[in-house]
Design an enzyme around this catalytic site. Structure first.
Site, PDB file in Angstrom:
ATOM      1  N   LEU A  96       0.848  -1.191   0.000  1.00 33.50           N
ATOM      2  CA  LEU A  96       0.000   0.000   0.000  1.00 33.50           C
ATOM      3  C   LEU A  96       0.886   1.244   0.000  1.00 33.50           C
ATOM      4  CD1 LEU A  96      -2.785  -1.073   2.524  1.00 33.50           C
ATOM      5  CD2 LEU A  96      -2.490  -1.647   0.102  1.00 33.50           C
TER       6      LEU A  96
ATOM      7  N   ARG B 167       2.328  15.303   5.842  1.00 33.60           N
ATOM      8  CA  ARG B 167       3.237  15.739   6.911  1.00 33.60           C
ATOM      9  C   ARG B 167       4.689  15.812   6.459  1.00 33.60           C
ATOM     10  NH1 ARG B 167       2.124  11.649  11.572  1.00 33.60           N
ATOM     11  NH2 ARG B 167       3.956  12.695  12.445  1.00 33.60           N
TER      12      ARG B 167
ATOM     13  N   ASN C  67       6.064   9.036   8.499  1.00 37.04           N
ATOM     14  CA  ASN C  67       5.039   9.989   8.092  1.00 37.04           C
ATOM     15  C   ASN C  67       5.525  11.432   8.128  1.00 37.04           C
ATOM     16  OD1 ASN C  67       2.608   8.172   7.836  1.00 37.04           O
ATOM     17  ND2 ASN C  67       3.258   7.690   9.925  1.00 37.04           N
TER      18      ASN C  67
ATOM     19  N   TYR D 171      36.926  19.711 -20.018  1.00 40.84           N
ATOM     20  CA  TYR D 171      35.653  20.267 -20.481  1.00 40.84           C
ATOM     21  C   TYR D 171      35.878  21.641 -21.090  1.00 40.84           C
ATOM     22  CZ  TYR D 171      30.693  21.678 -20.131  1.00 40.84           C
ATOM     23  OH  TYR D 171      29.411  22.097 -20.387  1.00 40.84           O
TER      24      TYR D 171
END
Length: 455
Positions: free
Chosen positions: A11, A18, A228, A371
């Protein structure tokens, strides 16, 4: 006799308000991977035959993350029983055992789930096995109402009497259910309760009313921490890190200050490795045997071979491959580069998109200029080469085996093997110039001071 199959329904449809985040709750990382993947890895280790993840609307990112496991959508969040019902189509015809798990409870272990399956398949053949635990503060957890060894019902805290709230055995939410009976039980769950939701916990009372047995397996509170909020995520991370550190030490590594070393879910550490304080391992790191890692290093998607020494304050970025017995020193950064056996890159150096040959020596302050603002280019440094301090190797460039680059050079062309490359301005000496300069400047300064006094 055929093996009983196992499915898992995870689930993961909760909004996670929160967390105060645009990221779905189950996507927040634990030891370097999303919580839901942490749980799915546990499920895979258990050897389940099928796993289905229940998500909410707009959670396509979760679906991509959990693939190849299928997802089903819970369009309306009407409770846990309603969430499990969404898996009916995915589990059509399945009559094995179904584990119901929660994507925000990632710390549960395969051993605990195995105990639940054993209980479900035991002599009593309970229709429902609930994972219970005894927290220090039962608070808002549902209570497990027992009659001896038999589970009679689960009462949600909001619906419980004072006597029921005094029960210390609590419901974790995790269940193992007879798949042949699961959806029949769910079809009969109502929502006549304080929250007006369809509680998965009601299937226990329904099963008992049908004369079916229900049972409880107890687990550790640490395994059943729900996440949570950010604070709870930090608690879960601390638990997971403690497990990883213990496993590393049990496998033969020395962590001088374990609480300061942070590991990822897939960190591989060999035997007789010594890790000093304040080292962080991002995902994708493999460390061989007899490696010494000094303090304050950071690693990600890299490999360190046997006998190498790294740090302190070294950073190995994705694609860094440190060879056997190589030395990577303080304030050295390696990115997408191979440092071959016995090579030394000991201080204040950047090596990117490069190969450093066996036993080469890279002086302090050296950089590979890989680079140009648009493209990355490769630097190849041969075996036994010596690069003097404060040199810049402008890629693409090749330094041959045994070549020497003089300190302070800016190398823009290939250097042949065993050659000396000097690429810097010529030094000049002007006798007496410094003394005359000081006299001139002192006189100029004194004149300006007199002008101010006259004013």
């Amino acid at each position: 006799m055929s093996k009983t199959k196992t499915a898992a329904v995870v689930l993961a449809a909760g909004m996670g308000t929160r967390m105060k985040s645009a990221l779905p709750k189950v996507m927040h990382p634990l030891t370097g991977r999303p919580m839901v993947n942490h749980l799915l890895s546990t499920v895979e280790a258990l050897g389940v035959d099928e796993a289905v993840v229940v998500v909410g609307p707009g959670m396509e990112a979760v679906g991509r993350t959990v693939a190849p496991h299928p997802t089903v959508e819970q369009a309306d969040r009407l409770g846990t029983a309603h969430a499990v019902m969404q898996a009916r189509g995915a589990l059509e015809g399945f009559d094995g055992d179904v584990l119901v798990l929660y994507g925000d409870t990632p710390l549960i272990t395969p051993e605990t789930l195995s105990k639940m399956l054993e209980a479900r398949r035991g002599p009593a053949r309970p229709a429902v096995v609930v994972l219970g635990f005894r927290p220090d503060d039962p608070g808002s957890y549902g209570r497990l109402m027992m009659d001896g060894d038999s589970l009679e019902s689960i009462v949600e805290a909001k619906d419980a009497t004072a006597e029921q709230l005094a029960v210390s055995l609590c419901n974790s939410g995790v269940m193992c259910v007879d798949g042949a009976r699961l959806f029949d039980l769910l079809d009969r769950v109502g929502n006549d309760n304080a929250k007006g939701e369809y509680y998965l916990t009601d299937i226990v009372a329904l099963a008992r009313a049908d004369g079916l047995a229900c049972a409880v397996v107890e687990g550790a509170e640490e395994e059943l921490l729900g996440v949570n909020s950010r604070a709870e995520l930090a608690v879960a991370e601390a638990v997971a890190q403690a497990r990883l550190r213990t496993a590393a030490m049990d496998n033969g590594a020395t962590l001088i200050a374990p609480e300061t070393v942070f590991l990822s879910h897939d960190t591989v550490i060999g035997r007789d490795v010594v890790i000093q304080p304040h080292v962080t391992f991002g995902p994708g790191v493999t460390v061989g045997d007899h490696v010494e890692i000094k303090g304050f290093c950071h690693f990600e998607q890299c490999t360190i071979a046997d006998g190498a020494t790294v740090g302190p304050y070294a950073r190995l970025r994705p694609g860094a491959d440190v060879g056997e017995g190589a030395h990577i020193g303080n304030f050295v950064e390696i990115k997408k580069a191979v440092v071959e056996p016995g090579a030394k890159v000991n201080h204040l150096t950047y090596i990117g998109d490069a190969r450093v040959g066996a036993k080469a020596n890279i002086g302090a302050g050296t950089i590979t200029c890989n680079y140009d603002g648009f493209m990355k280019y490769n630097t190849d440094i041969g075996a036994g080469a010596f690069i003097g301090s404060n040199s810049a190797l402008v890629a693409p460039v090749k330094i041959g085996d045994g070549a020497i680059v003089a300190a302070g050079s800016v190398v823009t062309r290939d250097v042949e093997p065993d050659a000396l490359a000097v690429a810097r301005g010529r030094q000049e000496a002007r006798p007496g110039w410094a003394g005359r300069f000081r006299q001139r400047m002192a006189a100029l300064k004194a004149g300006k001071s007199n002008d101010k006094k006259g004013a």
